[in-house]
Design a protein around this motif. Structure first.
Motif, PDB file in Angstrom:
ATOM      1  N   THR A  54       0.820  -1.220   0.000  1.00 48.06           N
ATOM      2  CA  THR A  54       0.000   0.000   0.000  1.00 48.06           C
ATOM      3  C   THR A  54       0.852   1.269   0.000  1.00 48.06           C
ATOM      4  O   THR A  54       0.311   2.359  -0.042  1.00 48.06           O
ATOM      5  N   ALA A  55       2.171   1.118   0.034  1.00 47.89           N
ATOM      6  CA  ALA A  55       3.055   2.284   0.031  1.00 47.89           C
ATOM      7  C   ALA A  55       2.975   2.976  -1.323  1.00 47.89           C
ATOM      8  O   ALA A  55       2.886   2.326  -2.360  1.00 47.89           O
ATOM      9  N   PRO A  56       2.995   4.315  -1.282  1.00 49.46           N
ATOM     10  CA  PRO A  56       2.921   5.074  -2.557  1.00 49.46           C
ATOM     11  C   PRO A  56       4.144   4.901  -3.422  1.00 49.46           C
ATOM     12  O   PRO A  56       5.173   4.548  -3.082  1.00 49.46           O
TER      13      PRO A  56
END
Length: 56
Positions: A54-56
């Motif tokens: 879910t990290a950008p």
């Protein structure tokens, strides 16, 4: 058993395990510690993988 419940802030993970039998009865404290450690490791690995995805 693992249960995943969506929440406003993410997902709540609940896990529940049990062991039974003569080996457990003979050395309950050591095996409980091993089970606890195993569950902690699984949950930490799950958390890191989920955060990485879910990290950008």
């Amino acid at each position: 058993m693992w249960t995943f419940t969506p929440t406003r802030d993410g997902v709540l993970v609940h896990t529940e395990e049990s062991w039974a039998g003569a080996p457990v009865d003979a050395n309950q404290a050591v095996l409980q510690a091993a089970l606890d450690n195993s569950l902690d490791n699984w949950l930490n690995n799950l958390k890191h993988e989920a955060e990485a995805r879910t990290a950008p």
